[in-house]
Motif scaffolding. Structure first.
Motif, PDB file in Angstrom:
ATOM      1  N   GLN A 169       0.878  -1.167   0.000  1.00 16.94           N
ATOM      2  CA  GLN A 169       0.000   0.000   0.000  1.00 16.94           C
ATOM      3  C   GLN A 169       0.911   1.211   0.000  1.00 16.94           C
ATOM      4  OE1 GLN A 169      -2.910   0.003   3.166  1.00 16.94           O
ATOM      5  NE2 GLN A 169      -2.883   2.217   3.329  1.00 16.94           N
ATOM      6  N   SER A 170       0.864   1.997  -1.070  1.00 16.01           N
ATOM      7  CA  SER A 170       1.924   2.981  -1.271  1.00 16.01           C
ATOM      8  C   SER A 170       1.677   4.328  -0.615  1.00 16.01           C
ATOM      9  CB  SER A 170       2.153   3.200  -2.767  1.00 16.01           C
ATOM     10  OG  SER A 170       1.041   3.875  -3.335  1.00 16.01           O
ATOM     11  N   GLY A 171       0.619   4.440   0.166  1.00 16.51           N
ATOM     12  CA  GLY A 171       0.316   5.705   0.822  1.00 16.51           C
ATOM     13  C   GLY A 171      -0.973   6.295   0.310  1.00 16.51           C
ATOM     14  N   SER A 172      -1.531   7.212   1.047  1.00 19.16           N
ATOM     15  CA  SER A 172      -2.862   7.710   0.767  1.00 19.16           C
ATOM     16  C   SER A 172      -2.850   9.070   0.088  1.00 19.16           C
ATOM     17  CB  SER A 172      -3.654   7.810   2.072  1.00 19.16           C
ATOM     18  OG  SER A 172      -4.937   8.320   1.837  1.00 19.16           O
ATOM     19  N   ASP A 173      -3.590   9.171  -1.000  1.00 21.76           N
ATOM     20  CA  ASP A 173      -3.904  10.448  -1.619  1.00 21.76           C
ATOM     21  C   ASP A 173      -5.322  10.316  -2.161  1.00 21.76           C
ATOM     22  OD1 ASP A 173      -3.807  12.971  -2.625  1.00 21.76           O
ATOM     23  OD2 ASP A 173      -2.426  12.541  -4.254  1.00 21.76           O
ATOM     24  N   ALA A 174      -6.248  10.073  -1.248  1.00 20.11           N
ATOM     25  CA  ALA A 174      -7.603   9.699  -1.632  1.00 20.11           C
ATOM     26  C   ALA A 174      -8.291  10.767  -2.471  1.00 20.11           C
ATOM     27  CB  ALA A 174      -8.424   9.401  -0.381  1.00 20.11           C
ATOM     28  N   ALA A 175      -8.044  12.020  -2.177  1.00 15.35           N
ATOM     29  CA  ALA A 175      -8.713  13.095  -2.911  1.00 15.35           C
ATOM     30  C   ALA A 175      -8.355  13.061  -4.393  1.00 15.35           C
ATOM     31  CB  ALA A 175      -8.341  14.442  -2.304  1.00 15.35           C
ATOM     32  N   ALA A 176      -7.071  12.835  -4.667  1.00 14.71           N
ATOM     33  CA  ALA A 176      -6.622  12.797  -6.063  1.00 14.71           C
ATOM     34  C   ALA A 176      -6.798  11.416  -6.674  1.00 14.71           C
ATOM     35  CB  ALA A 176      -5.154  13.212  -6.151  1.00 14.71           C
ATOM     36  N   GLY A 177      -6.891  10.393  -5.832  1.00 16.00           N
ATOM     37  CA  GLY A 177      -7.034   9.034  -6.337  1.00 16.00           C
ATOM     38  C   GLY A 177      -5.814   8.546  -7.072  1.00 16.00           C
ATOM     39  N   THR A 178      -4.634   8.972  -6.657  1.00 13.50           N
ATOM     40  CA  THR A 178      -3.435   8.636  -7.406  1.00 13.50           C
ATOM     41  C   THR A 178      -2.448   7.780  -6.629  1.00 13.50           C
ATOM     42  OG1 THR A 178      -2.400  10.712  -6.710  1.00 13.50           O
ATOM     43  CG2 THR A 178      -3.560  10.715  -8.821  1.00 13.50           C
ATOM     44  N   ILE A 185     -14.977  -4.573 -11.852  1.00 16.69           N
ATOM     45  CA  ILE A 185     -15.830  -3.448 -11.492  1.00 16.69           C
ATOM     46  C   ILE A 185     -14.991  -2.270 -11.020  1.00 16.69           C
ATOM     47  CG2 ILE A 185     -17.734  -4.960 -10.881  1.00 16.69           C
ATOM     48  CD1 ILE A 185     -16.982  -4.508  -7.921  1.00 16.69           C
ATOM     49  N   ARG A 186     -15.597  -1.075 -11.050  1.00 18.28           N
ATOM     50  CA  ARG A 186     -14.932   0.111 -10.522  1.00 18.28           C
ATOM     51  C   ARG A 186     -14.836  -0.016  -8.999  1.00 18.28           C
ATOM     52  NH1 ARG A 186     -13.591   5.148 -12.023  1.00 18.28           N
ATOM     53  NH2 ARG A 186     -13.639   6.797 -10.460  1.00 18.28           N
ATOM     54  N   SER A 187     -13.773   0.517  -8.444  1.00 23.44           N
ATOM     55  CA  SER A 187     -13.596   0.443  -7.003  1.00 23.44           C
ATOM     56  C   SER A 187     -13.350   1.831  -6.443  1.00 23.44           C
ATOM     57  CB  SER A 187     -12.404  -0.459  -6.657  1.00 23.44           C
ATOM     58  OG  SER A 187     -12.124  -0.403  -5.277  1.00 23.44           O
ATOM     59  N   ASP A 188     -13.907   2.102  -5.265  1.00 30.41           N
ATOM     60  CA  ASP A 188     -13.647   3.347  -4.558  1.00 30.41           C
ATOM     61  C   ASP A 188     -12.626   3.135  -3.444  1.00 30.41           C
ATOM     62  OD1 ASP A 188     -15.363   4.908  -6.049  1.00 30.41           O
ATOM     63  OD2 ASP A 188     -17.092   4.337  -4.850  1.00 30.41           O
ATOM     64  N   TRP A 189     -11.889   2.028  -3.525  1.00 31.58           N
ATOM     65  CA  TRP A 189     -10.918   1.720  -2.476  1.00 31.58           C
ATOM     66  C   TRP A 189      -9.768   2.707  -2.508  1.00 31.58           C
ATOM     67  CZ3 TRP A 189      -5.963   0.812  -1.306  1.00 31.58           C
ATOM     68  CH2 TRP A 189      -5.703   0.171  -0.093  1.00 31.58           C
ATOM     69  N   TRP A 190      -9.280   3.088  -1.322  1.00 28.59           N
ATOM     70  CA  TRP A 190      -8.068   3.880  -1.217  1.00 28.59           C
ATOM     71  C   TRP A 190      -7.385   3.599   0.098  1.00 28.59           C
ATOM     72  CZ3 TRP A 190     -12.799   6.629  -1.448  1.00 28.59           C
ATOM     73  CH2 TRP A 190     -13.259   7.125  -0.247  1.00 28.59           C
ATOM     74  N   GLY A 191      -6.135   3.979   0.178  1.00 26.36           N
ATOM     75  CA  GLY A 191      -5.385   3.801   1.406  1.00 26.36           C
ATOM     76  C   GLY A 191      -5.771   4.837   2.441  1.00 26.36           C
ATOM     77  N   SER A 192      -5.424   4.574   3.687  1.00 24.64           N
ATOM     78  CA  SER A 192      -5.792   5.497   4.758  1.00 24.64           C
ATOM     79  C   SER A 192      -4.594   5.899   5.598  1.00 24.64           C
ATOM     80  CB  SER A 192      -6.863   4.864   5.658  1.00 24.64           C
ATOM     81  OG  SER A 192      -6.392   3.649   6.213  1.00 24.64           O
ATOM     82  N   VAL A 193      -3.392   5.641   5.103  1.00 19.14           N
ATOM     83  CA  VAL A 193      -2.189   6.041   5.826  1.00 19.14           C
ATOM     84  C   VAL A 193      -1.234   6.738   4.860  1.00 19.14           C
ATOM     85  CG1 VAL A 193      -2.352   4.187   7.524  1.00 19.14           C
ATOM     86  CG2 VAL A 193      -1.106   3.794   5.415  1.00 19.14           C
ATOM     87  N   ASP A 194      -0.316   7.510   5.408  1.00 19.70           N
ATOM     88  CA  ASP A 194       0.615   8.267   4.583  1.00 19.70           C
ATOM     89  C   ASP A 194       1.886   7.492   4.258  1.00 19.70           C
ATOM     90  OD1 ASP A 194      -1.043  10.484   4.485  1.00 19.70           O
ATOM     91  OD2 ASP A 194      -0.275  11.278   6.366  1.00 19.70           O
ATOM     92  N   ASN A 195       2.158   6.415   4.986  1.00 15.15           N
ATOM     93  CA  ASN A 195       3.380   5.660   4.765  1.00 15.15           C
ATOM     94  C   ASN A 195       3.218   4.654   3.642  1.00 15.15           C
ATOM     95  OD1 ASN A 195       3.351   5.944   8.147  1.00 15.15           O
ATOM     96  ND2 ASN A 195       5.186   6.607   7.064  1.00 15.15           N
ATOM     97  N   PHE A 196       4.329   4.153   3.152  1.00 19.43           N
ATOM     98  CA  PHE A 196       4.383   3.093   2.157  1.00 19.43           C
ATOM     99  C   PHE A 196       4.565   1.788   2.931  1.00 19.43           C
ATOM    100  CE2 PHE A 196       6.340   2.225  -2.300  1.00 19.43           C
ATOM    101  CZ  PHE A 196       5.777   0.962  -2.339  1.00 19.43           C
ATOM    102  N   LEU A 197       3.552   0.943   2.914  1.00 13.87           N
ATOM    103  CA  LEU A 197       3.556  -0.292   3.688  1.00 13.87           C
ATOM    104  C   LEU A 197       3.689  -1.495   2.769  1.00 13.87           C
ATOM    105  CD1 LEU A 197       0.611   0.565   6.091  1.00 13.87           C
ATOM    106  CD2 LEU A 197       3.049   0.700   6.612  1.00 13.87           C
ATOM    107  N   GLY A 217       3.254  -5.628   2.920  1.00 12.45           N
ATOM    108  CA  GLY A 217       2.774  -6.733   3.731  1.00 12.45           C
ATOM    109  C   GLY A 217       1.714  -6.358   4.736  1.00 12.45           C
ATOM    110  N   LEU A 218       1.199  -5.132   4.646  1.00 18.77           N
ATOM    111  CA  LEU A 218       0.208  -4.666   5.630  1.00 18.77           C
ATOM    112  C   LEU A 218      -0.777  -3.724   4.969  1.00 18.77           C
ATOM    113  CD1 LEU A 218      -0.916  -4.103   8.510  1.00 18.77           C
ATOM    114  CD2 LEU A 218       0.924  -2.401   8.768  1.00 18.77           C
ATOM    115  N   ASN A 219      -2.054  -3.915   5.259  1.00 17.41           N
ATOM    116  CA  ASN A 219      -3.120  -3.012   4.855  1.00 17.41           C
ATOM    117  C   ASN A 219      -3.676  -2.359   6.112  1.00 17.41           C
ATOM    118  OD1 ASN A 219      -5.422  -1.744   3.899  1.00 17.41           O
ATOM    119  ND2 ASN A 219      -6.572  -3.628   3.583  1.00 17.41           N
ATOM    120  N   MET A 220      -3.583  -1.020   6.183  1.00 20.61           N
ATOM    121  CA  MET A 220      -4.202  -0.277   7.269  1.00 20.61           C
ATOM    122  C   MET A 220      -5.386   0.495   6.712  1.00 20.61           C
ATOM    123  SD  MET A 220      -0.867   1.105   9.387  1.00 20.61           S
ATOM    124  CE  MET A 220      -1.897   1.923  10.599  1.00 20.61           C
ATOM    125  N   TYR A 221      -6.524   0.403   7.374  1.00 21.98           N
ATOM    126  CA  TYR A 221      -7.721   1.092   6.919  1.00 21.98           C
ATOM    127  C   TYR A 221      -8.542   1.486   8.137  1.00 21.98           C
ATOM    128  CZ  TYR A 221      -9.869  -3.536   7.536  1.00 21.98           C
ATOM    129  OH  TYR A 221     -10.299  -4.736   8.039  1.00 21.98           O
TER     130      TYR A 221
END
Length: 202
Positions: free
Chosen positions: A81-90, A139-151, A153-157
């Motif tokens: 999980q490469s970090g969160s930028d949910a607003a931009a979706g990038t 299908i389209r997904s609205d999934w995004w990360g919820s942390v700022d770090n690059f993880l 082996g771990l998904n934080m949400y």
């Protein structure tokens, strides 16, 4: 070796870039601190809530993400999980849950085939390839990360309050800032197959 044109991130299980148990990006020098993962000659093994953490790396719609990994079983955890930028979706994300894979948040997911055992997977907006075989968009997904770090082996949400851990091997993670062609992807996957002795028919 691997295609070099456009490669902006590369974690390699053979050349880990360090000898202290960390994992270092061979392109940009991003150091991933080890929190309980085990280093072997060609991969890191994740179990017992082990993971690695580094600084974020945001991608774009033109990126290609390539991963080589071997989960112990079907899982609901995160390869990275490469970090969160949910607003931009990038934020670039690859995860496996109910046999689906996603390489970029808020984009259609790819329908992965069974992922138990060795896999080399390449995804971008034009094409998805798993073990040399083209896979389809889902299908389209609205999934995004919820942390700022690059993880890894771990998904934080849930605002970082909930965790799901990956169990298995990770051999390699590569990012390109362009969309690799089918021919380039197959070239890289064939190298993965040889370097990491995956035993795939490519």
């Amino acid at each position: 070796g691997y295609i070099k044109d456009g490669k902006v991130f590369h974690l390699d299980g053979i050349n880990k870039g360090a000898t202290d148990g960390s994992w270092v990006d061979l392109v940009g020098g991003n150091v991933f601190e080890n929190n309980g993962a085990t280093s072997y000659d060609t991969y890191f093994y994740f179990s017992n809530n082990g993971y690695l953490i580094g600084t974020s790396h945001y991608g774009t719609i033109d990126y290609t993400v390539e991963t080589c990994f071997a989960p112990d079983a079907r899982f609901g955890g995160m390869v990275f999980q490469s970090g969160s930028d949910a607003a931009a979706g990038t934020n670039i994300v690859l995860y496996q849950y109910l046999d689906q894979g996603l390489f970029l948040s808020k984009r259609p997911m790819y329908n992965l085939n069974s992922v138990v055992g060795n896999n080399t997977i390449s995804l971008n907006e034009n094409i998805g390839v798993q073990n040399g075989v083209t896979i389809t968009r889902g299908i389209r997904s609205d999934w995004w990360g919820s942390v700022d770090n690059f993880l890894i082996g771990l998904n934080m949400y849930g605002g970082g309050t909930r965790r799901m851990y990956y169990i298995g091997k990770i051999y390699s993670i590569r990012f390109y800032d362009r969309r690799l062609t089918a021919e380039e992807i197959l070239h890289n996957q064939q190298i993965d197959n040889i370097r990491f002795n995956l035993g795939l028919s490519l």
